[in-house]
Design a protein around this motif. Structure first.
Motif, PDB file in Angstrom:
ATOM      1  N   VAL A 113       0.862  -1.184   0.000  1.00 44.81           N
ATOM      2  CA  VAL A 113       0.000   0.000   0.000  1.00 44.81           C
ATOM      3  C   VAL A 113       0.894   1.228   0.000  1.00 44.81           C
ATOM      4  N   ALA A 114       0.627   2.156  -0.910  1.00 44.89           N
ATOM      5  CA  ALA A 114       1.334   3.435  -0.953  1.00 44.89           C
ATOM      6  C   ALA A 114       0.315   4.537  -0.713  1.00 44.89           C
ATOM      7  N   ALA A 115       0.540   5.324   0.343  1.00 42.57           N
ATOM      8  CA  ALA A 115      -0.333   6.457   0.644  1.00 42.57           C
ATOM      9  C   ALA A 115       0.540   7.691   0.802  1.00 42.57           C
ATOM     10  N   ILE A 116       0.043   8.804   0.328  1.00 44.97           N
ATOM     11  CA  ILE A 116       0.816  10.046   0.383  1.00 44.97           C
ATOM     12  C   ILE A 116      -0.072  11.182   0.878  1.00 44.97           C
ATOM     13  N   CYS A 117       0.540  12.091   1.600  1.00 41.83           N
ATOM     14  CA  CYS A 117      -0.106  13.315   2.046  1.00 41.83           C
ATOM     15  C   CYS A 117      -1.363  13.014   2.884  1.00 41.83           C
ATOM     16  N   HIS A 118      -2.515  13.510   2.460  1.00 38.67           N
ATOM     17  CA  HIS A 118      -3.764  13.283   3.193  1.00 38.67           C
ATOM     18  C   HIS A 118      -4.332  11.879   2.999  1.00 38.67           C
ATOM     19  N   GLY A 119      -3.663  11.037   2.220  1.00 35.03           N
ATOM     20  CA  GLY A 119      -4.085   9.640   2.083  1.00 35.03           C
ATOM     21  C   GLY A 119      -4.106   8.936   3.425  1.00 35.03           C
ATOM     22  N   ALA A 120      -3.313   9.427   4.377  1.00 38.44           N
ATOM     23  CA  ALA A 120      -3.299   8.850   5.718  1.00 38.44           C
ATOM     24  C   ALA A 120      -4.668   8.944   6.388  1.00 38.44           C
ATOM     25  N   GLN A 121      -5.497   9.872   5.955  1.00 45.21           N
ATOM     26  CA  GLN A 121      -6.847   9.968   6.519  1.00 45.21           C
ATOM     27  C   GLN A 121      -7.644   8.693   6.244  1.00 45.21           C
ATOM     28  N   LEU A 122      -7.454   8.103   5.071  1.00 43.11           N
ATOM     29  CA  LEU A 122      -8.144   6.841   4.767  1.00 43.11           C
ATOM     30  C   LEU A 122      -7.585   5.717   5.624  1.00 43.11           C
ATOM     31  N   SER A 135       4.053   8.284   7.489  1.00 38.61           N
ATOM     32  CA  SER A 135       4.239   9.701   7.199  1.00 38.61           C
ATOM     33  C   SER A 135       2.976  10.207   6.517  1.00 38.61           C
ATOM     34  N   ALA A 136       2.812  11.502   6.534  1.00 40.03           N
ATOM     35  CA  ALA A 136       1.658  12.144   5.917  1.00 40.03           C
ATOM     36  C   ALA A 136       1.919  13.643   5.929  1.00 40.03           C
ATOM     37  N   TYR A 137       1.026  14.401   5.327  1.00 34.81           N
ATOM     38  CA  TYR A 137       1.124  15.843   5.462  1.00 34.81           C
ATOM     39  C   TYR A 137       1.064  16.143   6.962  1.00 34.81           C
ATOM     40  N   PRO A 138       1.901  17.043   7.462  1.00 37.97           N
ATOM     41  CA  PRO A 138       1.971  17.275   8.914  1.00 37.97           C
ATOM     42  C   PRO A 138       0.630  17.537   9.597  1.00 37.97           C
ATOM     43  N   VAL A 166       4.035   2.046   2.411  1.00 40.27           N
ATOM     44  CA  VAL A 166       4.970   3.101   2.015  1.00 40.27           C
ATOM     45  C   VAL A 166       4.211   4.428   2.070  1.00 40.27           C
ATOM     46  N   THR A 167       4.739   5.385   2.834  1.00 39.18           N
ATOM     47  CA  THR A 167       4.063   6.669   2.987  1.00 39.18           C
ATOM     48  C   THR A 167       5.060   7.813   2.822  1.00 39.18           C
ATOM     49  N   ALA A 168       4.507   8.978   2.505  1.00 42.42           N
ATOM     50  CA  ALA A 168       5.317  10.173   2.318  1.00 42.42           C
ATOM     51  C   ALA A 168       4.475  11.405   2.634  1.00 42.42           C
ATOM     52  N   PRO A 169       5.147  12.526   2.951  1.00 41.61           N
ATOM     53  CA  PRO A 169       4.414  13.731   3.346  1.00 41.61           C
ATOM     54  C   PRO A 169       3.676  14.446   2.217  1.00 41.61           C
ATOM     55  N   ALA A 170       4.242  14.450   1.001  1.00 37.96           N
ATOM     56  CA  ALA A 170       3.627  15.202  -0.102  1.00 37.96           C
ATOM     57  C   ALA A 170       4.365  14.894  -1.397  1.00 37.96           C
ATOM     58  N   TRP A 171       3.862  15.443  -2.495  1.00 36.15           N
ATOM     59  CA  TRP A 171       4.384  15.123  -3.820  1.00 36.15           C
ATOM     60  C   TRP A 171       5.879  15.365  -4.032  1.00 36.15           C
ATOM     61  N   PRO A 172       6.553  16.273  -3.318  1.00 37.68           N
ATOM     62  CA  PRO A 172       8.002  16.370  -3.535  1.00 37.68           C
ATOM     63  C   PRO A 172       8.745  15.059  -3.217  1.00 37.68           C
ATOM     64  N   ALA A 173       8.085  14.137  -2.533  1.00 39.52           N
ATOM     65  CA  ALA A 173       8.692  12.845  -2.183  1.00 39.52           C
ATOM     66  C   ALA A 173       8.485  11.780  -3.256  1.00 39.52           C
ATOM     67  N   HIS A 174       7.869  12.112  -4.375  1.00 36.22           N
ATOM     68  CA  HIS A 174       7.576  11.094  -5.380  1.00 36.22           C
ATOM     69  C   HIS A 174       8.747  10.179  -5.721  1.00 36.22           C
ATOM     70  N   PRO A 175       9.962  10.692  -5.975  1.00 34.17           N
ATOM     71  CA  PRO A 175      11.048   9.763  -6.317  1.00 34.17           C
ATOM     72  C   PRO A 175      11.282   8.710  -5.237  1.00 34.17           C
ATOM     73  N   ALA A 176      11.351   9.119  -3.984  1.00 31.87           N
ATOM     74  CA  ALA A 176      11.580   8.163  -2.890  1.00 31.87           C
ATOM     75  C   ALA A 176      10.367   7.272  -2.670  1.00 31.87           C
ATOM     76  N   TRP A 177       9.179   7.850  -2.692  1.00 32.20           N
ATOM     77  CA  TRP A 177       7.933   7.128  -2.431  1.00 32.20           C
ATOM     78  C   TRP A 177       7.688   6.057  -3.490  1.00 32.20           C
ATOM     79  N   LEU A 178       7.783   6.442  -4.752  1.00 38.72           N
ATOM     80  CA  LEU A 178       7.536   5.477  -5.823  1.00 38.72           C
ATOM     81  C   LEU A 178       8.635   4.424  -5.897  1.00 38.72           C
ATOM     82  N   LYS A 179       9.871   4.798  -5.637  1.00 35.73           N
ATOM     83  CA  LYS A 179      10.969   3.827  -5.640  1.00 35.73           C
ATOM     84  C   LYS A 179      10.745   2.767  -4.565  1.00 35.73           C
ATOM     85  N   GLN A 180      10.371   3.208  -3.357  1.00 38.16           N
ATOM     86  CA  GLN A 180      10.133   2.255  -2.264  1.00 38.16           C
ATOM     87  C   GLN A 180       8.902   1.400  -2.552  1.00 38.16           C
ATOM     88  N   PHE A 181       7.848   1.989  -3.109  1.00 39.52           N
ATOM     89  CA  PHE A 181       6.641   1.221  -3.428  1.00 39.52           C
ATOM     90  C   PHE A 181       6.928   0.185  -4.511  1.00 39.52           C
TER      91      PHE A 181
END
Length: 185
Positions: A113-122, A135-138, A166-181
């Motif tokens: 599962v890959a969630a980013i930013c406000h995806g943590a709400q789900l 991780s998520a948007y602060p 795999v989680t990340a705070p926001a779209w600037p993390a795409h390279p790390a987030w997608l690589k880990q996912f």
């Protein structure tokens, strides 16, 4: 290659929807983008969230994103992995029990599962964060903690993997987030 389900909706974050959708397709994965109450061929509006020095992100109209799957026909069991973009969509999607059931399926089955930013709400609403690092948007940190998770305070360009999540705070993390996912796929 993996069959990936993307749960999205109106005012999903533009980059957090478009970039993973296109990247996963370009890497040979099959991606079904679906939204409750909508059918394949229908669209969702996106919103562009940017970081311009204000106390929170700014929001501007984004693109129109075409869905390629019908939510009513989705069987989560037919997919190998899940992507949850951020934006404002997770705020209301978490009120849909069918979405929460689908999210729980991926965790119960041990699927990536890959969630980013406000995806943590789900994730919080689905009750799948107990004992997990996320991780998520602060602004979502209180929800992660209230759901029993450990909020990962990382740079906006970083991502964190906890088991199959795999989680990340926001779209600037795409390279790390997608690589880990994609390493989990």
């Amino acid at each position: 290659m993996a069959k990936v389900l993307m749960i999205t909706g109106d005012f999903t974050e533009d980059y957090e929807t478009m970039v993973p959708f296109q990247t996963l397709l370009a890497c040979g994965h099959e991606v079904a983008a679906a939204c409750p109450g909508k059918a394949a061929g229908e669209t969702v509006k996106t919103a562009i969230h940017d970081f311009e020095g204000d106390q929170t992100y700014t929001e501007k109209p984004g693109h129109i994103f075409a869905l390629n799957a019908t939510w009513a026909e989705i069987d989560a069991g037919a997919y190998d992995a899940l992507v949850i973009p951020g934006g404002r969509a997770p705020e209301y999607l978490r009120l849909d029990e069918s979405v929460l059931v689908a999210v729980r399926h991926f965790f119960d089955a041990g699927k990536p599962v890959a969630a980013i930013c406000h995806g943590a709400q789900l994730l919080a609403a689905a009750g799948v964060l107990e004992g997990r690092t996320c991780s998520a948007y602060p602004a979502c940190a209180p929800e992660v903690r209230a759901a029993g998770g450990t909020y990962a305070e990382i740079e906006v360009t970083e991502a964190v993997t906890d088991g199959t999540l795999v989680t990340a705070p926001a779209w600037p993390a795409h390279p790390a987030w997608l690589k880990q996912f994609m390493a989990l796929l």
